[in-house]
Design a protein around this motif. Structure first.
Motif, PDB file in Angstrom:
ATOM      1  N   ILE A 120       0.853  -1.205   0.000  1.00 46.26           N
ATOM      2  CA  ILE A 120       0.000   0.000   0.000  1.00 46.26           C
ATOM      3  C   ILE A 120       0.884   1.248   0.000  1.00 46.26           C
ATOM      4  CG2 ILE A 120      -1.552   1.381   1.462  1.00 46.26           C
ATOM      5  CD1 ILE A 120      -3.119  -0.813   0.381  1.00 46.26           C
ATOM      6  N   GLY A 121       1.910   1.195   0.836  1.00 43.47           N
ATOM      7  CA  GLY A 121       2.827   2.326   0.915  1.00 43.47           C
ATOM      8  C   GLY A 121       3.475   2.615  -0.430  1.00 43.47           C
ATOM      9  N   ASN A 122       3.905   1.555  -1.103  1.00 41.25           N
ATOM     10  CA  ASN A 122       4.553   1.750  -2.404  1.00 41.25           C
ATOM     11  C   ASN A 122       3.593   2.303  -3.456  1.00 41.25           C
ATOM     12  OD1 ASN A 122       7.067   0.977  -1.523  1.00 41.25           O
ATOM     13  ND2 ASN A 122       6.760  -1.192  -2.048  1.00 41.25           N
ATOM     14  N   GLU A 123       2.325   1.953  -3.285  1.00 38.78           N
ATOM     15  CA  GLU A 123       1.294   2.478  -4.180  1.00 38.78           C
ATOM     16  C   GLU A 123       1.197   4.008  -4.015  1.00 38.78           C
ATOM     17  OE1 GLU A 123      -2.359  -0.103  -3.933  1.00 38.78           O
ATOM     18  OE2 GLU A 123      -3.258   1.868  -3.533  1.00 38.78           O
ATOM     19  N   GLY A 124       1.166   4.450  -2.764  1.00 40.52           N
ATOM     20  CA  GLY A 124       1.133   5.895  -2.498  1.00 40.52           C
ATOM     21  C   GLY A 124       2.431   6.558  -2.939  1.00 40.52           C
ATOM     22  N   ALA A 125       3.525   5.855  -2.701  1.00 41.74           N
ATOM     23  CA  ALA A 125       4.832   6.415  -3.047  1.00 41.74           C
ATOM     24  C   ALA A 125       4.951   6.675  -4.543  1.00 41.74           C
ATOM     25  CB  ALA A 125       5.940   5.476  -2.581  1.00 41.74           C
ATOM     26  N   ALA A 126       4.310   5.828  -5.335  1.00 43.34           N
ATOM     27  CA  ALA A 126       4.379   6.011  -6.792  1.00 43.34           C
ATOM     28  C   ALA A 126       3.772   7.355  -7.195  1.00 43.34           C
ATOM     29  CB  ALA A 126       3.660   4.860  -7.498  1.00 43.34           C
ATOM     30  N   ILE A 127       2.708   7.729  -6.526  1.00 41.20           N
ATOM     31  CA  ILE A 127       2.054   9.017  -6.818  1.00 41.20           C
ATOM     32  C   ILE A 127       2.996  10.165  -6.450  1.00 41.20           C
ATOM     33  CG2 ILE A 127       0.136  10.544  -6.174  1.00 41.20           C
ATOM     34  CD1 ILE A 127      -1.432   7.932  -5.422  1.00 41.20           C
ATOM     35  N   LEU A 128       3.506  10.071  -5.235  1.00 37.94           N
ATOM     36  CA  LEU A 128       4.356  11.146  -4.731  1.00 37.94           C
ATOM     37  C   LEU A 128       5.664  11.245  -5.512  1.00 37.94           C
ATOM     38  CD1 LEU A 128       4.604  13.310  -2.583  1.00 37.94           C
ATOM     39  CD2 LEU A 128       5.456  11.578  -0.991  1.00 37.94           C
ATOM     40  N   LYS A 129       6.200  10.073  -5.840  1.00 39.88           N
ATOM     41  CA  LYS A 129       7.449  10.031  -6.586  1.00 39.88           C
ATOM     42  C   LYS A 129       7.293  10.728  -7.939  1.00 39.88           C
ATOM     43  CE  LYS A 129      10.815   6.772  -8.310  1.00 39.88           C
ATOM     44  NZ  LYS A 129      11.089   5.440  -8.749  1.00 39.88           N
ATOM     45  N   ALA A 130       6.172  10.476  -8.593  1.00 35.47           N
ATOM     46  CA  ALA A 130       5.915  11.119  -9.886  1.00 35.47           C
ATOM     47  C   ALA A 130       5.868  12.641  -9.714  1.00 35.47           C
ATOM     48  CB  ALA A 130       4.599  10.605 -10.477  1.00 35.47           C
ATOM     49  N   ASN A 131       5.280  13.090  -8.621  1.00 34.30           N
ATOM     50  CA  ASN A 131       5.217  14.536  -8.380  1.00 34.30           C
ATOM     51  C   ASN A 131       6.605  15.129  -8.117  1.00 34.30           C
ATOM     52  OD1 ASN A 131       2.446  14.476  -8.652  1.00 34.30           O
ATOM     53  ND2 ASN A 131       2.043  14.421  -6.468  1.00 34.30           N
ATOM     54  N   ILE A 132       7.397  14.428  -7.338  1.00 38.84           N
ATOM     55  CA  ILE A 132       8.748  14.916  -7.044  1.00 38.84           C
ATOM     56  C   ILE A 132       9.555  14.994  -8.342  1.00 38.84           C
ATOM     57  CG2 ILE A 132      10.930  14.343  -5.877  1.00 38.84           C
ATOM     58  CD1 ILE A 132       9.211  13.073  -3.620  1.00 38.84           C
TER      59      ILE A 132
END
Ligand SMILES: *[C@@H]1O[C@H](CO)[C@@H](O)[C@H](O)[C@H]1NC(C)=O
Ligand SMILES: *[C@@H]1O[C@H](CO)[C@@H](O)[C@H](O)[C@H]1NC(C)=O
Ligand SMILES: *[C@@H]1O[C@H](CO)[C@@H](O)[C@H](O)[C@H]1NC(C)=O
Length: 362
Positions: free
Chosen positions: A189-201
């Motif tokens: 689940i964390g990695n799923e959220g991280a993918a969103i944030l990573k794309a933004n960064i």
């Protein structure tokens, strides 16, 4: 590291989660300070950011430790951007803060606070670096994009001289995983959220690269101390970590050591293992001096009080400065309990009854 340590960690997180859930409107307040270069960090509210729910109105920032007038949309922060143009309050805040620190951080960009703060620095000519913020909202990609444009415009207008970095995401992972019944930022689940944030960064990095600026602006991330996802850490240039001894129920006397140990074990050491070795800062720390309600005035081991803030300052500031730890004070008026009482200043911009330790910063 030890069981106790993780236990404290868990407790802290559980509390944070609990708090978050009671904060329906998710107000973010522009916080304060760091102290690599200056003697100490401070806790003045420099402004208020818009809620992630545009229907909800921002209250005024009365009760904040700083901005009553014009401080980045102190009152009208509804619907993503309407805000005061009057930089007077922000100028006052910046003048006071500049006596104690040379760095401040912003949590978001939806209330024109980026321009207000940079304008205030320009007018006052103080030596101040700002970590700009883009408050990423789960389920609302438009919020990220809107703030990115505002940030871009502010950089175009004011240049890079006073910008220390752009922080993309504030407690995004904490909110993402706890909102989905997990407490592990590195779970599936964390990695799923991280993918969103990573794309933004990555998108912000690209935006900055495409601007062909005279210097590279680092792009970072901010989260609760135990909620950094490794993929995010591998993407960010720096990390801002919230570390609160208060929520782990330490004594005021034990708080400094707890903060330093937690930060080292949970953030600094893991970051150092990564190829990009992101620079870690303590994004929020301190000791509250009061509580909105009596039931929260005590953390189990110590009171929220001015003398206990003094204990924290006396034990934390100089040792953190000499260890080269960058940290920020903060205050958050929107939430209950002790949240509005972390600052070093009262709402009329007076230093609380504390003595700032006098020790050289590295
Ligand atoms: C805020 O602004 C109003 C109107 O300009 C002024 O009357 C008031 O004194 C100001 N308050 C503070 C705290 O600066
Ligand atoms: C934002 O703040 C700047 C600096 O004070 C000001 O020039 C500008 O008009 C403001 N914009 C909005 C939309 O409030
Ligand atoms: C901390 O102390 C408070 C107040 O006594 C108590 O309600 C809470 O459960 C304690 N939290 C932890 C994590 O021990």
């Amino acid at each position: 590291m030890s069981d106790t340590h993780y236990q404290s960690l868990g407790m802290s997180s559980a509390l944070e989660k609990q708090q978050k859930q009671s904060r329906r409107s998710k107000w973010i307040v522009v916080g304060s300070v760091i102290a690599l270069v200056v003697l100490i960090a401070v806790g003045v509210t420099v402004g208020v950011v818009v809620s992630n729910n545009n229907k909800e109105k921002s209250g005024s920032s009365s009760g904040s430790s700083g901005s009553s007038n014009g401080s980045s949309g102190s009152s009208s922060g509804s619907s993503g951007g309407s805000s005061s143009n009057d930089p007077t309050g922000t100028i006052k805040d910046i003048q006071i803060l500049s006596q104690l620190t040379s760095r401040i951080r912003l949590y978001g960009a939806d209330c024109n606070q980026t321009a207000l703060v940079l304008e205030a620095i320009k007018q006052t000519k103080v030596d101040m670096q700002v970590f700009i913020g883009n408050y990423v909202v789960d389920g609302d990609p438009g919020a990220y994009e809107r703030q990115r444009e505002v940030i871009k415009e502010a950089i175009e207008t004011y240049g890079t001289e006073h910008i220390a970095g752009v922080t993309v995401g504030n407690e995004f992972m904490l909110n993402y995983v706890t909102g989905r019944n997990s407490n592990d930022a590195n779970s599936a689940i964390g990695n799923e959220g991280a993918a969103i944030l990573k794309a933004n960064i990555e998108d912000t990095k690209k935006m900055i690269a495409d601007m062909n600026l005279d210097k590279t602006i680092p792009v970072g991330n901010s989260d609760a101390g135990s909620y950094f996802n490794t993929q995010i850490m591998e993407t960010m240039d720096y990390g801002l970590s919230n570390v609160h001894a208060w929520f782990a129920n330490t004594t005021a006397e034990g708080a400094s050591k707890w903060v330093t140990d937690f930060f080292d074990e949970t953030n600094v050491k893991p970051a150092a293992l990564l190829p990009n070795n992101p620079k870690m800062y303590i994004a929020e720390t301190g000791w509250p001096t009061d509580s909105k309600d009596i039931s929260n005035k005590n953390n189990g081991a110590a009171d929220a009080s001015v003398p206990n803030l003094q204990v924290f300052l006396d034990t934390f500031v100089c040792q953190a400065n000499s260890a080269g730890i960058g940290y920020f004070y903060f205050e958050d008026i929107k939430y209950g309990g002790v949240e509005g009482h972390w600052g070093l200043f009262t709402k009329d911009r007076k230093l609380k009854d504390v003595t700032i330790p006098d020790c050289a910063a590295p």
